[in-house]
Design an enzyme around this catalytic site. Structure first.
Site, PDB file in Angstrom:
ATOM      1  N   GLU A 110       8.603  -3.720   5.257  1.00 23.62           N
ATOM      2  CA  GLU A 110       9.381  -2.786   4.191  1.00 23.62           C
ATOM      3  C   GLU A 110      10.044  -3.661   3.221  1.00 23.62           C
ATOM      4  O   GLU A 110      11.555  -3.659   2.828  1.00 23.62           O
ATOM      5  CB  GLU A 110      10.690  -1.929   4.719  1.00 23.62           C
ATOM      6  CG  GLU A 110       9.952  -1.010   5.958  1.00 23.62           C
ATOM      7  CD  GLU A 110       9.154  -0.012   5.403  1.00 23.62           C
ATOM      8  OE1 GLU A 110       9.082   0.206   4.164  1.00 23.62           O
ATOM      9  OE2 GLU A 110       8.699   0.752   6.382  1.00 23.62           O
ATOM     10  N   ALA A 111       9.223  -4.753   2.844  1.00 25.76           N
ATOM     11  CA  ALA A 111      10.083  -5.757   1.720  1.00 25.76           C
ATOM     12  C   ALA A 111      10.306  -5.375   0.456  1.00 25.76           C
ATOM     13  O   ALA A 111      10.731  -6.084  -0.321  1.00 25.76           O
ATOM     14  CB  ALA A 111       8.744  -6.682   1.659  1.00 25.76           C
TER      15      ALA A 111
ATOM     16  N   GLY B  12       1.557   5.303   4.800  1.00 21.02           N
ATOM     17  CA  GLY B  12       0.534   5.779   5.454  1.00 21.02           C
ATOM     18  C   GLY B  12      -0.954   4.965   5.464  1.00 21.02           C
ATOM     19  O   GLY B  12      -1.848   5.050   5.853  1.00 21.02           O
TER      20      GLY B  12
ATOM     21  N   GLY C  45      -0.931   1.751   6.906  1.00 22.25           N
ATOM     22  CA  GLY C  45      -0.949   0.766   7.932  1.00 22.25           C
ATOM     23  C   GLY C  45      -0.435  -0.404   8.005  1.00 22.25           C
ATOM     24  O   GLY C  45      -0.825  -1.431   8.733  1.00 22.25           O
ATOM     25  N   LYS C  46       0.619  -0.338   7.089  1.00 21.20           N
ATOM     26  CA  LYS C  46       1.361  -1.913   6.798  1.00 21.20           C
ATOM     27  C   LYS C  46       2.255  -2.184   8.146  1.00 21.20           C
ATOM     28  O   LYS C  46       1.966  -3.422   8.495  1.00 21.20           O
ATOM     29  CB  LYS C  46       2.284  -1.695   5.549  1.00 21.20           C
ATOM     30  CG  LYS C  46       1.854  -1.330   4.205  1.00 21.20           C
ATOM     31  CD  LYS C  46       2.557  -1.129   3.269  1.00 21.20           C
ATOM     32  CE  LYS C  46       3.552   0.017   3.229  1.00 21.20           C
ATOM     33  NZ  LYS C  46       2.883   1.384   3.409  1.00 21.20           N
TER      34      LYS C  46
ATOM     35  N   GLY D 125       0.850  -1.116  -0.033  1.00 20.46           N
ATOM     36  CA  GLY D 125       0.161   0.136   0.062  1.00 20.46           C
ATOM     37  C   GLY D 125       0.816   1.063  -0.068  1.00 20.46           C
ATOM     38  O   GLY D 125       2.006   1.113   0.095  1.00 20.46           O
ATOM     39  N   ALA D 126       0.182   2.463  -0.457  1.00 22.99           N
ATOM     40  CA  ALA D 126       1.059   3.645  -0.277  1.00 22.99           C
ATOM     41  C   ALA D 126       1.463   3.992   1.166  1.00 22.99           C
ATOM     42  O   ALA D 126       0.933   3.278   2.227  1.00 22.99           O
ATOM     43  CB  ALA D 126      -0.127   4.756  -0.755  1.00 22.99           C
TER      44      ALA D 126
END
Length: 196
Positions: free
Chosen positions: A87-88, A12, A14-15, A9-10
């Site tokens: 942060e894959a 912000g 929630g990853k 996801g972009a």
């Protein structure tokens, strides 16, 4: 049957809070997880998964030349329930393939979380490979900073100005990136940027 997951996801979206939640859920059931994050992500200190809302936990550091299959094999001891990687996008193609091999050989789920593309709308190496080989893809959603529609990317802002070229890797948080839809990535509202 275990799977290789890529939740993207972009900025912000929630990853990081999701990886912390998943780790908590496993551990609250007495199951062991291995949480990892690449060395390059040093926003909140090396070896930490930290969410924007302030929750954090330590993580094993992934160096650029690490063999993830060997590391996971050495630490699994038969009781490893899952591998969680933040942060894959910063993984190499080889490291993503090593994670797929972990899933296939050890029947351990590997859940990766990261950006799909950089601030210039180009795929990161790790994200590209995950899109190619992951068993399950899931988009995490957030909204555009300008219009409230679904954000699909992030715009890099330096000194109040949008950036459309530069280094692919530029570590930063809310001070350097804002989530945007495609339209507002091309057409940001400059007056609003200056107030952010």
């Amino acid at each position: 049957m275990a799977q290789l997951y890529f939740e993207y996801g972009a900025m912000g979206s929630g990853k990081s809070i999701e990886i912390l939640k998943v780790a908590h859920n496993y551990e609250s059931q007495g199951r062991r997880v291995l949480v990892m994050t690449p060395l390059v992500d040093d926003r909140y200190g090396v070896g930490k998964v930290t969410s924007r809302i302030g929750l954090s936990r330590p993580a094993e550091v992934i160096n650029p030349d690490d063999n993830l299959y060997d590391i996971i094999d050495a630490t699994r001891d038969g009781d490893l329930a899952a591998v969680l990687i933040d942060e894959a996008q910063f993984l190499s193609t080889e490291q993503v393939d090593q994670l797929a091999y972990v899933v296939d050989q050890f029947n351990i789920p590997v859940m990766t979380f990261g950006l799909k593309q950089d601030a210039f709308n180009h795929l990161f190496e790790g994200s590209k490979r995950l899109l190619e080989v992951a068993d399950k893809l899931e988009e995490m959603k957030t909204i555009c900073s300008f219009c409230g529609k679904k954000a699909t990317t992030q715009l890099r802002i330096i000194n109040g100005e949008p950036q459309y070229e530069g280094s692919q890797v530029f570590i930063g948080g809310d001070e350097a990136y804002i989530p945007t839809c495609r339209y507002h990535w091309y057409h940001p509202i400059l007056e609003k940027i200056k107030k952010m």
